[in-house]
Design an enzyme around this catalytic site. Structure first.
Site, mmCIF file in Angstrom:
data_model
loop_
_atom_site.group_PDB
_atom_site.id
_atom_site.type_symbol
_atom_site.label_atom_id
_atom_site.label_comp_id
_atom_site.label_asym_id
_atom_site.label_seq_id
_atom_site.Cartn_x
_atom_site.Cartn_y
_atom_site.Cartn_z
ATOM 1 N N VAL A 62 0.800 -1.177 0.019
ATOM 2 C CA VAL A 62 -0.107 0.168 -0.174
ATOM 3 C C VAL A 62 0.869 1.429 0.097
ATOM 4 O O VAL A 62 0.317 2.215 -0.358
ATOM 5 C CB VAL A 62 -0.876 0.156 1.246
ATOM 6 C CG1 VAL A 62 -2.073 -1.092 0.918
ATOM 7 C CG2 VAL A 62 -0.269 -0.007 2.534
ATOM 8 N N ASN A 88 -7.440 -1.117 6.063
ATOM 9 C CA ASN A 88 -7.356 -1.772 7.301
ATOM 10 C C ASN A 88 -5.647 -2.141 7.455
ATOM 11 O O ASN A 88 -5.284 -2.174 8.604
ATOM 12 C CB ASN A 88 -7.930 -3.091 7.344
ATOM 13 C CG ASN A 88 -7.483 -3.937 8.484
ATOM 14 O OD1 ASN A 88 -7.981 -3.657 9.620
ATOM 15 N ND2 ASN A 88 -6.714 -5.038 8.037
ATOM 16 N N SER A 140 -7.127 4.520 15.467
ATOM 17 C CA SER A 140 -6.935 3.864 16.671
ATOM 18 C C SER A 140 -7.027 4.646 17.853
ATOM 19 O O SER A 140 -7.108 5.783 17.911
ATOM 20 C CB SER A 140 -5.549 3.332 16.726
ATOM 21 O OG SER A 140 -4.872 3.059 17.860
ATOM 22 N N TYR A 153 3.004 5.650 15.250
ATOM 23 C CA TYR A 153 1.639 4.904 14.976
ATOM 24 C C TYR A 153 0.685 5.891 15.350
ATOM 25 O O TYR A 153 -0.404 6.073 14.511
ATOM 26 C CB TYR A 153 1.651 3.824 15.831
ATOM 27 C CG TYR A 153 0.241 2.913 15.682
ATOM 28 C CD1 TYR A 153 0.373 1.848 14.580
ATOM 29 C CD2 TYR A 153 -0.526 2.894 16.599
ATOM 30 C CE1 TYR A 153 -0.923 1.002 14.420
ATOM 31 C CE2 TYR A 153 -1.847 2.079 16.402
ATOM 32 C CZ TYR A 153 -1.765 1.100 15.142
ATOM 33 O OH TYR A 153 -2.936 0.510 15.313
ATOM 34 N N ALA A 154 0.721 6.571 16.436
ATOM 35 C CA ALA A 154 -0.257 7.635 16.871
ATOM 36 C C ALA A 154 -0.433 8.757 15.889
ATOM 37 O O ALA A 154 -1.581 9.397 15.509
ATOM 38 C CB ALA A 154 -0.021 8.105 18.372
ATOM 39 N N ALA A 155 0.643 9.242 15.325
ATOM 40 C CA ALA A 155 0.616 10.428 14.571
ATOM 41 C C ALA A 155 -0.361 10.157 13.225
ATOM 42 O O ALA A 155 -0.955 10.622 12.801
ATOM 43 C CB ALA A 155 1.994 10.630 13.820
ATOM 44 N N LYS A 157 -2.259 7.602 12.921
ATOM 45 C CA LYS A 157 -3.727 7.215 13.327
ATOM 46 C C LYS A 157 -4.713 8.534 13.667
ATOM 47 O O LYS A 157 -5.942 8.419 13.373
ATOM 48 C CB LYS A 157 -3.736 6.127 14.353
ATOM 49 C CG LYS A 157 -3.298 4.754 14.023
ATOM 50 C CD LYS A 157 -3.962 4.289 12.941
ATOM 51 C CE LYS A 157 -3.657 2.884 12.599
ATOM 52 N NZ LYS A 157 -4.209 2.228 11.403
ATOM 53 N N ILE A 186 -6.773 -4.865 20.643
ATOM 54 C CA ILE A 186 -7.571 -6.141 20.096
ATOM 55 C C ILE A 186 -6.567 -7.379 20.271
ATOM 56 O O ILE A 186 -5.584 -7.284 19.695
ATOM 57 C CB ILE A 186 -8.149 -5.860 18.651
ATOM 58 C CG1 ILE A 186 -8.605 -4.577 18.758
ATOM 59 C CG2 ILE A 186 -8.824 -6.888 18.176
ATOM 60 C CD1 ILE A 186 -10.004 -4.392 19.354
#
Ligand code: CAA
Length: 245
Positions: A62, A88, A140, A153-155, A157, A186
């Site tokens: 992707v 996803n 997230s 990751y937080a940036a 999401k 999860i």
């Protein structure tokens, strides 16, 4: 049969949340393009085909626009249209800010952020041509509230929420709904790297006192992909057991 005869593209479908979504969508009557960089998705697609599902695996990165364009051409050739896109695919490269390498920062941006942009831009023209479409992005709990060890990751999401709202405004008039799901913690391979101590602390913070199951997220994707959510646009659906409110 909430997705009867719909064609869905699901990225990151070789395992975890994406695979669960593919299985759920097939059960609801959809034809599914399972997209993943990981070629084990081929086996998963074969298993579904053997059960009578109209699915196909497409290998794509992707983060690479050429690869995505090639995938979308293949999907349209095989299924003739695209009704649903589930963005996803996502990765983690966790690390404290003081230790996070430039490479790990960039890799997560490339997949989780640029990847969502690439797939949506490549798919959306086919939805516009059909006058209807459903795009579901994956944010997230980390992107909405922050999370220790997840600068990168937080940036991405958090950015996904911004892109979701922007696209909801741009594409609404074209009959396309754009929403996001923000999963909490999860039970997938993504949390296997999280120290047991951190998991134990997390469970205490979740009002439902458990981690989520992949089906919890697949059902949220299903709702936002189905006609039942036709008047829902630009929202972020939090599926996290109420960890943050
Ligand atoms: N909250 C508060 N403090 C935390 C913490 C947390 N969640 N996690 C770690 N810390 C603290 C540690 O207790 C430790 O404190 P001391 O220095 O006082 O001992 C300090 O931060 C450093 O932690 P580590 O010793 O673990 O440092 P490390 O460099 O070895 O590892 C890490 C850092 C890679 C970030 C590791 O702590 C980790 O993996 N944490 C979990 C990250 C996480 O939650 N990832 C979510 C994955 S699931 C997902 O991403 C899906 C989704 O959408 C939510």
């Amino acid at each position: 049969m909430r997705l009867k005869d719909k064609v869905a593209v699901i990225t990151g479908a070789a395992n975890g949340l994406g695979l669960e979504a593919a299985i759920t969508f097939v059960r609801e009557g959809a034809k599914v393009a399972l997209v993943d960089y990981d070629t084990t998705g081929q086996e998963r697609a074969k298993e579904l085909q053997e059960q009578g599902a109209d699915v196909e695996f497409f290998q794509a990165d992707v983060a690479n626009r050429e690869s995505v364009d090639h995938m979308v051409i293949g999907v349209v050739k095989r299924f003739e249209k695209i009704d649903i896109l589930i963005n996803n695919a996502g990765i983690t490269r966790d690390g404290m800010l003081t230790k996070l390498s430039q490479e790990d920062f960039q890799m997560v941006i490339d997949v989780n952020l640029t990847g969502v942009f690439n797939c949506t831009q490549a798919v959306v023209q086919h939805m516009i041509a059909g006058g209807k479409g459903k795009i579901v992005n994956t944010s997230s709990v980390s992107g909405v509230y922050g999370n220790v060890g997840q600068t990168n990751y937080a940036a991405t999401k958090a950015a996904v929420v911004g892109m979701t709202k922007t696209w909801a405004k741009e594409l609404g008039r074209k009959g396309i709904n754009v929403n996001a799901v923000a999963p909490g913690f999860i039970e997938t391979s993504m949390i296997t790297s999280v120290p047991d101590k951190v998991i134990a602390e997390l469970k205490q913070l979740i009002p439902l006192q458990r981690l989520g199951k992949p089906s919890d997220i697949a059902n949220a994707y299903l709702y936002l992909a189905s006609d039942e959510s036709d008047y829902v646009n630009g929202t972020t659906l939090h599926v996290d057991g109420g960890i943050m409110m």
